[in-house]
Enzyme design. Structure first.
Site: not given
Ligand SMILES: Cc1ncc(COP(=O)(O)O)c(C=O)c1O
Ligand SMILES: Cc1ncc(COP(=O)(O)O)c(C=O)c1O
Lengths: 410, 254, 410, 254
Positions: C86, C108, C377
């Site tokens: 993020k 948000e 992520s």
């Molecule tokens: C660690 C993490 N991975 C994935 C996501 C999912 O979001 P996105 O599909 O936009 O990567 C989030 C959303 O809060 C997140 O905090």
């Protein structure tokens, strides 16, 4: 002639005879690894693929403006895998353990940071792992205990003594003297019997090597001062080593002033008049002890600084005047933490925030064309229970009350 | 050296000697006094007086707790020395100090030797002081005629044992197994082999400690060592049955 | 001809007229920044000094051995400052906001991850900051709320609708239509009206650019497959962009299977038959909605995946067959998490663990001379309340009960 | 276009027209029925029927809640259409649909137009559908003779207003201020200036909404706009005093 393992009059290896061979092997392996250039390469490679070394040097533009003096740079050990500089030491020792062919590691932990790092290393290298942790710390630091257990480690609550870090160290030694054939004791800081101070300092020197290069790159000249918090002293030694030979760089170690030096509820060994030379936990240094040589209870809001001894290497540098020592009180720490979060969007660990306190006190009196570096040894979000408690946050308390009730109903 | 001679003389009369141990101030000096009396009355040959230290790394849970309770009740090193003086004056057997190095270091190492000599202590056992760190200590031991007891461990090589033996006086303390005080020891082939190596490395009396708790244990050592060391066992006994149980226990060991 | 902001038939900018000028300005600024090479340089520089980019690509030796198939590599977005990918998006938008001269940001947040990242960016850049967060999420994710507030942000609990992420988005729009002159809305994922999907994808592309270079360096050839979890889709788009033109690299997006597709308690838009085309929250995509077009309640153990819509760019790639979609259930996620922690000493976020589930299912069937990349992520330690709860850890519960009692006495 | 003409004709007779708004199904269709009756009986010139949507981004808390309660009580789009058919058949004034684009999209945009035409609805207000996204919608509006109401905002430039006017029919809905429905509006110099720009951009009747709640508010608009839109105010009234309060309220506005 200086004895090996001594820094001036400090250090040594006050070990029970049963560990003599273990230390001989450890010293030999360590010496071999130091001589073998590929070992350091392997270490750097590991830290750059498993953790994110080199960790950045962040220019704290807002804080610099706020204090209107020196340009403030922050060395970001908080971005390491597991959230602190502890990872450097632990992964390095992990490589040593592999070379020695041992299959089990043990460690002490206070806040849990070193325990989590060790359990992580053990998971990665496939070692069995036992972590000793004072019972009081187990209570206070449940999140870290949870992660250690999830990582496959056994966490043993230590119920002897003050039930904190020093007792965990003793307990780890007790395990080691029984299991030294299979087991390596991963000491968490630049303390303990030789070769631990030398070894931990070596692995942590990666911080200073990077920091020196980075400040030259970003600022074009050496910093006027470098600040680091000092528990055992490993993050401080780590960054200081990058600048030890640069006599114009002043090095400042910041200890836990707790509730104030006058209250005796602190952990300032070198920044207070309360410590005296002693030998315990395998090495000679300045300890917080009574006139009989019994160790005192210490206090700090930061569990990682809440320790009776301090690195013999730092004690030597202090005695020689190369490193200046200061203490930051719990209250000063909370204020510095708050300011850093609000100004820079960076959350230092409570330990690290001690270094910020003194950098902030002095930044304004330096000129704008000088730089200072603060070593941010770890990240504060691991400390949420302690930090939210210390800030006396009402919504946090309500949240915990509510969760507690849910679980009570189970 | 006085201690060596005393032990050799006693050993000439018995097939095995007994050394006992107690933690000063635990549960109290008064109880210690009674325990020592019972030990001496029942033929113990030598007693280790442990001066409590807050960080007793080589000790297991029982002795650890004893150390910490004694300190938390306010016991001072000065009181330990006074008590030791009284014991050495009262009883005819050799008394040794067992403690960690910081107790000597903080007191002043030479001052400590001087005092110990004054009050009639014959030897020191300091488990966290290997000879490499003990130059001053070893010199002072010589100067004051106090035996610096060396420790052999199952992990010690023959070479190391010979080296240690060179530094030692009075007796050699052979740690029976890996680990800390208070756990059980298995007297297997490896153990006997270890003792044979110990024997080969020194002419000093061999005391074997860690996990010796019964007549049977003592029996095993006969012919292989000169002295059995009873540590944790008596502390447990006093905790469970009071000091008056010590005499009969000691009497029953040989 | 394809309309700007469309990806196949998906995307668009379904915005209220009052935001027309705001979007015109935003599009213009974004286009200028894209055309200006120094902007991207500034962005990369910021991410490498404030966060720790490039984030490492970690070889998961133990997991690779465990499954006995493809060599598994993990892209470590968890090591970013604030603990997830993020940060990339948020810092990038922060630079845009500076160029637009605005002084306030809103966002948000579901789990709180994007909220913390935005509050962090706002602290660093000196912006006022308001974060909208469903009331239910405020309750569940108190630690993140605590940090946002400490960072100086105002956290507004949203009490409308299902009180979760989608409602927080609506509420942020409501703020924006009132304050667009001073305020930028930092959308947290590759959704929403154009140019958000394009913009967020651009900033997140840094992941894929790095990952491609790294796998070539470490492995010498392209990976067979790349796995990423898909909430809105930003981390997935981030890494996928590094390999979109490499047709031989299969791209797999993993959605939240929740309690199982059959239970309807999930958030699988593209991997279940339950979604249909729709227009909401400013864009056209596949939504989980009823036959009237009313949005459904979704469920996932991972708050960050618990969302009704999905990036229009991914929907297009799915429709074209370029990205394959799969769903992982809550139970599978907990098992994959456990295995990853124990094997590698790495704690993925619950969201990220979804990607691991499918990588693990498929790794064994690939040959050993092939590689796969999993995009991690974020880090899981932020999720301690949820993870410890999901593992039903008794000591954790006891700890919380005890703390709750302490605070009850206050 | 039928709606434009009807409004022009009515405007010729009054110095200001009134458009009211209600959320279908809130608190119930039965209450809606009564509210509409009272509105019509008290001279309202045009009524917006809002078909609830789960994500009403352009609406403030009062209308948002009304949308969500209606849906949570199980209201279906089909029922909204039936109710609208009944209203249009019963009352002689024009009825418009206000809703979000997904309601049309999911129903099928053309199907929705066809149905609306059938039941006598004269215009649509879709706040999340700018003309750039509305090609199909605008074509179908033409095809079915339903007015696609355009929205002017205080942030719209003159050029943008003229562009929007080119797409619109029936009336132009001038949003009185920044923000969502239900908050207060200040009728300051900037507001009047804004209305002047709206007036200059189109010949279509100008309806002004957002924050119009009293006779005084309506008064301000006379001579500057053609129609005052009362939205949140009547919903609040029905919530507080029941449907029977609507008639007197409307009667008192002009
Ligand atoms: C660690 C993490 N991975 C994935 C996501 C999912 O979001 P996105 O599909 O936009 O990567 C989030 C959303 O809060 C997140 O905090
Ligand atoms: C974040 C952090 N900083 C500092 C310390 C203190 O240790 P040292 O002085 O060895 O760096 C600790 C110890 O746990 C720690 O966790």
């Amino acid at each position: 002639m200086i004895k090996p393992g001594y820094y001036g009059q400090w250090g040594g290896a006050f070990i029970p005879e049963i560990l003599y061979e273990t230390f001989r092997e450890l010293n030999a392996t360590f010496a071999r690894c130091q001589a073998d250039k590929t070992f350091w390469q392997e270490y750097v490679e590991l830290m750059s693929t498993y953790s994110c070394r080199p960790t950045p040097l962040t220019y704290a533009e807002n804080l610099s403006r706020h204090f209107g003096g020196a340009q403030i740079f922050i060395k970001r050990e908080d971005l390491n895998h597991t959230g602190a500089h502890k990872a450097n030491n632990v992964m390095g020792q992990g490589l040593l353990v592999k070379r020695m062919g041992k299959k089990r590691v043990i460690a002490e932990t206070g806040a849990g940071q070193h325990g989590v790092a060790t359990a992580t290393m053990a998971a990665k290298f496939g070692f069995a792992c036992t972590i000793y942790m004072g019972e009081e710390d187990v209570q206070r630091q449940r999140p870290n205990v949870f992660w250690m257990e999830k990582l496959g480690a056994t966490v043993v609550p230590v119920t002897s003594g003050s039930r904190t870090l020093k007792d965990a160290i003793n307990e780890a030694f007790r395990d080691w003297v029984a299991n030294m054939d299979t087991t390596h004791y991963v000491m968490g800081t630049v303390c303990g019997p030789h070769p631990f101070p030398a070894m931990v300092a070596w692995f942590q020197s990666i911080i200073g090597i990077e920091a020196r290069k980075q400040i030259m790159q970003h600022f074009g000249k050496l910093p006027a001062r470098v600040y680091a918090c000092v528990g055992g002293g490993s993050n401080a030694m780590g960054i200081f080593q990058g600048f030890l030979d640069d006599r114009e760089v002043e090095l400042i170690g910041v200890e836990a002033g707790g509730k104030g030096i006058a209250t005796k509820q602190h952990a300032a060994r070198l920044a207070s008049p309360d410590a005296s030379p002693g030998v315990a936990q395998g090495y000679k240094t300045m300890f917080l002890q009574d006139s009989d040589g019994q160790m005192c209870d210490t206090h700090s809001v930061a569990a990682g600084l809440d320790y009776i001894g301090v690195s013999p290497i730092l004690t030597d540098l202090w005695e020689k005047g190369r490193v200046r020592f200061a203490a930051a009180t719990d209250a000063e720490v909370m204020a510095a933490l708050d300011l850093t979060i609000k100004q820079e969007g960076i959350i230092p660990a409570l330990e690290s925030a001690h270094a910020f306190v003194h950098a902030f006190k002095e930044a304004g009196s330096l000129s704008k064309d000088e730089a200072i570096i603060i070593n941010q040894s770890g990240r504060g979000d691991k400390d949420i229970f302690t930090i939210a408690h210390a800030f006396d946050d009402p919504s946090w308390k309500a949240f915990i009350r509510e969760k507690g009730k849910q679980y009570a109903a189970d | 050296m006085q201690l060596t001679e005393t032990l050799r003389a006693r050993r000439a009369e018995k097939d095995i000697l007994l050394m006992t141990h107690l933690v000063l101030g635990y549960p109290s000096l008064a109880v210690n006094r009674e325990v020592v009396r019972q030990m001496v009355d029942n033929g113990v040959d030598c007693i280790e007086l442990q001066i409590p230290f807050s960080e007793p790394v080589a000790d297991g849970p029982v002795i650890l707790k004893a150390n910490q309770e004694a300190i938390s009740h306010g016991l001072k090193v000065r009181e330990c020395l006074e008590f030791a003086a009284e014991m050495a004056a009262t009883h005819k057997i050799p008394f040794l100090f067992m403690t960690y190095y910081n107790i000597l270091f903080k007191y002043g190492v030479e001052k400590f030797f001087k005092k110990a000599k004054e009050i009639g202590i014959q030897g020191f056992i300091v488990p966290d002081l290997p000879p490499e760190e003990g130059e001053e200590y070893l010199n002072l031991a010589k100067k004051y005629g106090i035996a610096p007891v060396m420790i052999f461990a199952p992990t010690s090589t023959d070479m190391r044992m010979r080296e240690l033996a060179g530094y030692g006086e009075g007796l050699v303390y052979c740690v029976a197994r890996r680990g800390v005080t208070g756990a059980q020891t298995t007297f297997d082939a490896a153990f006997h082999d270890y003792l044979a190596h110990c024997r080969a490395a020194t002419n000093l009396p061999l005391a074997v400690g860690f996990g010796i708790a019964s007549k049977a244990d003592v029996e095993v050592l006969k012919g292989k060592a000169d002295m059995a060391v009873i540590g944790t066992a008596t502390i447990r006994l006093v905790e469970g049955k009071g000091p008056e149980a010590v005499g009969p226990f000691i009497a029953g060991l040989r």
